[in-house]
Design a protein around this motif. Structure first.
Motif, mmCIF file in Angstrom:
data_model
loop_
_atom_site.group_PDB
_atom_site.id
_atom_site.type_symbol
_atom_site.label_atom_id
_atom_site.label_comp_id
_atom_site.label_asym_id
_atom_site.label_seq_id
_atom_site.Cartn_x
_atom_site.Cartn_y
_atom_site.Cartn_z
ATOM 1 N N ALA A 155 0.810 -1.224 0.000
ATOM 2 C CA ALA A 155 0.000 0.000 0.000
ATOM 3 C C ALA A 155 0.842 1.273 0.000
ATOM 4 O O ALA A 155 0.329 2.362 -0.283
ATOM 5 C CB ALA A 155 -0.937 -0.015 1.197
ATOM 6 N N LEU A 156 2.079 1.179 0.332
ATOM 7 C CA LEU A 156 2.949 2.377 0.373
ATOM 8 C C LEU A 156 3.204 2.918 -1.044
ATOM 9 O O LEU A 156 3.264 2.152 -2.011
ATOM 10 C CB LEU A 156 4.278 2.036 1.042
ATOM 11 N N LEU A 157 3.315 4.241 -1.166
ATOM 12 C CA LEU A 157 3.648 4.916 -2.446
ATOM 13 C C LEU A 157 5.001 5.633 -2.301
ATOM 14 O O LEU A 157 5.263 6.276 -1.271
ATOM 15 C CB LEU A 157 2.569 5.948 -2.808
ATOM 16 N N ASP A 158 5.742 5.530 -3.387
ATOM 17 C CA ASP A 158 7.009 6.294 -3.363
ATOM 18 C C ASP A 158 6.692 7.779 -3.588
ATOM 19 O O ASP A 158 5.576 8.133 -3.994
ATOM 20 C CB ASP A 158 7.970 5.766 -4.427
ATOM 21 N N PRO A 159 7.614 8.699 -3.362
ATOM 22 C CA PRO A 159 7.323 10.137 -3.480
ATOM 23 C C PRO A 159 6.816 10.544 -4.856
ATOM 24 O O PRO A 159 5.898 11.367 -4.970
ATOM 25 C CB PRO A 159 8.664 10.802 -3.152
ATOM 26 N N ALA A 160 7.364 9.975 -5.915
ATOM 27 C CA ALA A 160 6.929 10.358 -7.266
ATOM 28 C C ALA A 160 5.489 9.926 -7.511
ATOM 29 O O ALA A 160 4.670 10.709 -8.038
ATOM 30 C CB ALA A 160 7.866 9.734 -8.309
ATOM 31 N N ALA A 161 5.152 8.638 -7.131
ATOM 32 C CA ALA A 161 3.772 8.157 -7.332
ATOM 33 C C ALA A 161 2.796 8.943 -6.470
ATOM 34 O O ALA A 161 1.663 9.246 -6.892
ATOM 35 C CB ALA A 161 3.694 6.660 -7.008
ATOM 36 N N HIS A 162 3.208 9.297 -5.247
ATOM 37 C CA HIS A 162 2.339 10.080 -4.355
ATOM 38 C C HIS A 162 2.051 11.451 -4.959
ATOM 39 O O HIS A 162 0.923 11.936 -4.967
ATOM 40 C CB HIS A 162 3.007 10.186 -2.987
#
Length: 1008
Positions: free
Chosen positions: A731-738
């Motif tokens: 469920a975690l998103l990396d900074p770019a995807a966020h």
């Protein structure tokens, strides 16, 4: 001018030396020069002219003087003419030798000697002759300056050629003008005519050039104005061209201004139409914009409805990512522990591999393979044992270093041995060539000493040569200064003569009007200072332009100042001559260029000798150094032998010490190449064992930290609502995807708000109900209006440029006309003067040129002077008068008539008989001599010659003519008559006879 003595050698018909004593002949006042035809009477006069001027009269001059030599003279006798003459109180002796061809002194053939000239002056105080000059040019200038006459004037005034004057009497005006022009030097008046003609042509060219430029401006104005201007008809140089150009320019300017006013009106109308079209275009564009905006908002609302499902999924994903962010710190700690564990495991494997590489090469540990899997304590104990063995190798290391030192020392001994062998070889080779080297240096030393001696000898010659060269340059400079001094002296002489003539003219005018000056002091009752009368019924009156005593005194003072300046210039000329003579005595006749070349050659020889002598010290030093080097090489050879014996003893000692140390070191190496290699191997082993023990302990600690991190991660995932840690990680998103997901959510919200705002605007919804806008038609109408505006503006600008160009060209044309006006006036004035002096002007009634006018005045003086003697010769019958009547269609000014007192009529001189023509021409010649003498500054002519013509006279006329000639003695003159008339030999006792013979003519002097 008085002739004293003439000596002739190998000249003309005279093969030997002949002398004429003019002092003896002049005592009688009148003497006869006679002889048979072709004997050489005229040659005596030629000799006098040649002595004075270096050439003979008229047609007999030519051939560079080579023809003057007598054909009767012996081959070894040189032609020479020597004349003693007195001029203005100075007694001079002039000697001239023309060029002559003589046999060569050596060999066969002929050679030509150059002409020679000498001028000497008799010094009465020293009773001796003093040399003045040997230069042809200086002597010629000096004689002409003293006599004040050129050769042509002398031949006409002193050697009176009767045939020429008979032709002068019968000649036309042009021939008389040529003769009088040569005698009176009226070239300056002809130059005035020429100068005025040149100025007339120059000003005419400048006027034409100005008119051409003005017409060019008219052409430019026509090009600018088009059909509004017509070119003027006058051509360059015509008087009415300027006015025609200005009138045409004024018409063109008026037409251009009318066209400019029309262009302004058209431009204003086009600007109004263009503004209305632009307003309609703006309204159409705004309507089209609003309608397009409403349609675009409807399309954007439909697209938002289609993407509503995707928007809900993005919001759910964002909520799960926010929950998973609580598990992120535990996840980061577990990942860090895992990385540390993997790194510690790899470091342990590397340390055990490095230990295996080192351990396999150590003999003491062969067979102990268990250390490959040993723990940290076992590896540490093995490292301590390797360090203890390393400490026991210090003595073997010192022995090995000593062996290296011994090897280096033996190598040094070998190098010294080879160096000594090279020294011995080089010394032997150098010493073998010592004798040749010493001989070469001694030879160079001798050459340098000789060069030094030669330089001292040349140095003695330099200063005299330098002085001589300076004197030659001074001689050349003074020669130029002499020419300038002569020119200044000649100019001051002319000024003095002009000032004296001016004073004499004023004096004569004052004497002419002296009666009026005396009458001014008469008083009634007082006696007249001239006649003694006490009554003065008709005292003389002063005429216009009367010269008083003050004016005469000023002219006399000016004449004296000019004479003093002339005396000063003559003194300076003498100083320059003396300086030139001194410089010539120092430098000789050698040209300066030749002396400069000799001096330069001497300097080059001196410099070369100095250069060669400068090597003397260097050669001495080189010889001294060579001797010192010989001594040094002998000493080096002896020292090399001593060092060779010492090296032999040292080499034996080193070999014994080397054998003992090699046995000790071989035992300590343990099969390796050196003790140092063995020690390095043990050092690496101890280090690797220590590193392996540390790596094992670090790996064990990292495994414990990884186990604790796994437990914390599982607990954090459970509290966040995830079943497993892997679900939380997914469920975690990396900074770019966020950032991308948040951007899509924000863009949806903004687009939805913008569409609602546009659809809610009341004006936008209202225009959507109107018909569609047509901005293209409005743009076409605006473009057409703009095109018409540009065309009107271009027409207005073209009209304005045309007006400005016409104004500029008109102003330039007016300025050109203003500048040309003084030039045209000058041209008119110069043209009138040129036509007047050339005799072509209507104002010049007699068509007389300026030079002819001046010569006519001189001819009047000559006619007046000739009439005095002609009346005596013709018993008062004839009088010579000047006539300025025109002959036929020619010009007037130089006519000569004779007035017959018996008939009272005036007739042309060509009507005189042969005898009348002779005494008329004789009187004319004597009168011309008086006028030319006065023109030359009043130089007294004490000796005259009259050539032929007496045979045409009867006895009575001959007596009258001789009385006139005899009357010349009253002025202390002597007259020589050249004639072969027998009756003259009875009448004239003083005679100079020319005797003709096969061996050449000779001279006899009688009755003197």
């Amino acid at each position: 001018m008085r002739l004293h003595r003439l000596d002739i050698t190998a000249f003309g018909p005279f093969g030997s030396t002949q002398s004429v004593d003019f002092d003896a002949l002049s005592g009688a006042g009148l003497f006869l020069l006679h002889g048979p035809t072709g004997a050489g009477k005229t040659s005596v006069l030629d000799a006098v002219c040649y002595a004075l001027y270096g050439s003979v009269p008229g047609a007999r001059q030519g051939g560079q003087g080579m023809h003057l030599r007598s054909d009767h003279a012996p081959p070894g006798t040189r032609t020479e003419v020597r004349l003693e003459v007195s001029v203005v109180g100075r007694r001079l002796e002039i000697t001239r030798q023309p060029p002559w061809e003589r046999p060569k002194l050596r060999g066969k053939g002929m050679t030509v000697d150059k002409a020679q000239t000498w001028l000497r002056e008799y010094d009465a105080r020293a009773a001796a002759w003093k040399d003045l000059s040997r230069s042809h040019q200086e002597i010629g200038a000096e004689v002409e300056q003293l006599l004040g006459m050129s050769r042509e004037q002398f031949c006409q005034v002193v050697l009176l050629p009767q045939g020429d004057f008979a032709r002068f009497l019968r000649a036309d005006a042009e021939a008389r003008g040529r003769l009088l022009g040569r005698l009176f030097d009226t070239q300056r008046f002809a130059d005035v005519e020429k100068r005025l003609a040149e100025r007339r042509r120059a000003t005419e060219a400048r006027v034409r050039e100005g008119d051409t430029a003005l017409l060019a401006d008219a052409h430019r104005m026509q090009q600018a104005a088009g059909d509004a201007m017509e070119l003027p008809e006058p051509e360059p140089g015509d008087p009415g061209l300027a006015e025609a150009v200005l009138q045409a320019a004024a018409v063109a300017r008026g037409t251009a201004r009318e066209r400019l006013d029309i262009a302004h009106c058209r431009l204003a109308a086009a600007e109004s139409a263009h503004a209305a079209a632009r307003h309609a275009l703006d309204e159409a564009r705004e309507l089209a914009r609003l309608q397009s905006r409403f349609a675009a908002a409807r399309e954007r609302a439909e697209r938002l409805t289609e993407r509503a499902g995707a928007h809900r999924e993005d919001r759910q994903r964002m909520e799960r990512a926010r929950k998973a962010e609580a598990v992120a710190p535990a996840l980061e700690l577990r990942e860090a522990a895992d990385r540390e564990h993997r790194e510690a495991t790899r470091a342990e494997a590397r340390a055990r591999g490095a230990l295996a590489d080192v351990y396999g090469g150590v003999d003491a540990y062969e067979g102990d393979g268990a250390y490959g899997d040993a723990g940290a304590s076992g590896l540490a104990a093995a490292g301590r044992r390797a360090a203890e063995e390393l400490g026991g190798l210090d003595a073997a290391r010192r022995a090995e270093r000593r062996l290296a030192e011994l090897a280096e020392e033996r190598a040094g001994l070998d190098r010294q041995e080879r160096a000594d062998e090279d020294v011995l070889s080089e010394a032997d080779a150098w010493l073998d060539g010592w004798d040749a080297t010493r001989a070469a240096l001694q030879s160079r030393l001798d050459s340098a000493q000789e060069a030094a001696t030669r330089a001292e000898q040349l140095a003695v010659q330099r200063e005299p040569m330098r002085r001589r060269l300076d004197a030659a340059r001074t001689r050349d400079r003074l020669a130029a200064d002499l020419a300038q001094a002569r020119q200044r002296t000649e100019e001051s002489r002319r000024r003095a003569l002009d000032a004296r003539a001016h004073w004499l003219d004023l004096k004569e005018q004052r004497l002419t009007g002296i009666a009026a000056e005396l009458a001014a002091h008469l008083t009634d009752g007082e006696p007249c200072a001239v006649c003694g009368a006490t009554e003065h019924p008709a005292p003389a009156r002063k005429a216009a332009g009367h010269v008083d005593r003050e004016t005469e005194d000023r002219a006399l003072a000016a004449s004296r100042r000019a004479e003093e300046q002339h005396t000063e210039d003559e003194r300076r000329l003498g100083e320059v001559r003396e300086a030139l003579a001194a410089a010539t005595a120092e430098a000789g006749d050698t040209p300066t260029a030749r002396l400069a070349a000799e001096a330069d050659h001497l300097e080059r020889e001196y410099a070369r000798a100095r250069h060669d002598a400068s090597a003397l010290h260097a050669v001495q030093q080189e010889l001294r150094r060579a001797e010192q080097e010989r001594e040094q090489r002998l000493a080096d050879r002896q020292q090399a032998a001593v060092r060779a014996a010492s090296r032999l003893t040292r080499r034996e000692t080193l070999e014994r010490e080397q054998a003992l140390l090699e046995a000790e070191v071989e035992q300590a190496r343990g099969g390796l190449g050196s003790v140092a290699a063995r020690a390095a191997q043990l050092e690496r082993l101890a280090a690797r064992l220590t590193e392996a023990a540390d790596a094992v302990r670090a790996a064990e600690a990292a495994a414990q930290r990884l186990k604790a991190a796994d437990a914390r991660l599982a607990d954090a995932a459970y509290r966040a609502g995830f079943d497993t840690p892997e679900a939380a990680v997914a469920a975690l998103l990396d900074p770019a995807a966020h950032r991308e997901l948040q951007h899509r959510l924000d863009a949806w919200q903004q687009e939805e708000a913008a569409v609602r705002a546009v659809l809610a605007e009341p004006g936008t919804a209202a225009v959507a109900q109107l018909p569609p806008a047509d901005p293209a038609a409005a743009e076409r109408a605006a473009a057409a209006a703009e095109r018409r505006l540009r065309e009107a503006g271009s027409a207005r600008d073209a009209a304005a440029r045309c007006c400005a160009e016409l104004d500029r060209l008109s102003a330039r044309a007016a300025e050109a006309v203003r500048r040309l006006a003084p030039l045209r006036a000058e041209h008119d004035r110069v043209a009138r003067l040129a036509a007047l002096t050339a005799g072509t002007s209507a104002d010049n009634e007699r068509r007389m040129r300026l030079e002819s006018y001046v010569l006519a005045a001189r001819l009047e003086q000559v006619a007046a002077a000739a009439t005095v003697r002609l009346q005596r010769m013709s018993s008062g019958r004839y009088t010579l008068v000047h006539s300025d009547d025109r002959t036929g269609r020619g010009r007037s000014g130089l006519g000569l008539h004779v007035v017959d007192a018996w008939t009272g009529r005036e007739r042309d001189t060509a009507t005189l008989s042969g005898g009348e023509t002779f005494f008329a021409s004789l009187a004319l010649a004597l009168g011309l001599a008086d006028v030319v003498t006065e023109e030359a500054g009043g130089v007294r002519l004490d000796t005259l010659f009259i050539d032929e013509g007496f045979g045409s006279l009867d006895d009575q006329t001959l007596d009258e003519v001789l009385d006139v000639l005899d009357g010349l003695r009253e002025r202390d003159r002597s007259v020589g008559i050249v004639s072969h008339v027998a009756d003259l030999r009875r009448r004239i006792h003083a005679q100079l006879e020319v005797v003709k013979s096969r061996s050449g003519s000779s001279l006899r002097q009688r009755g003197a």
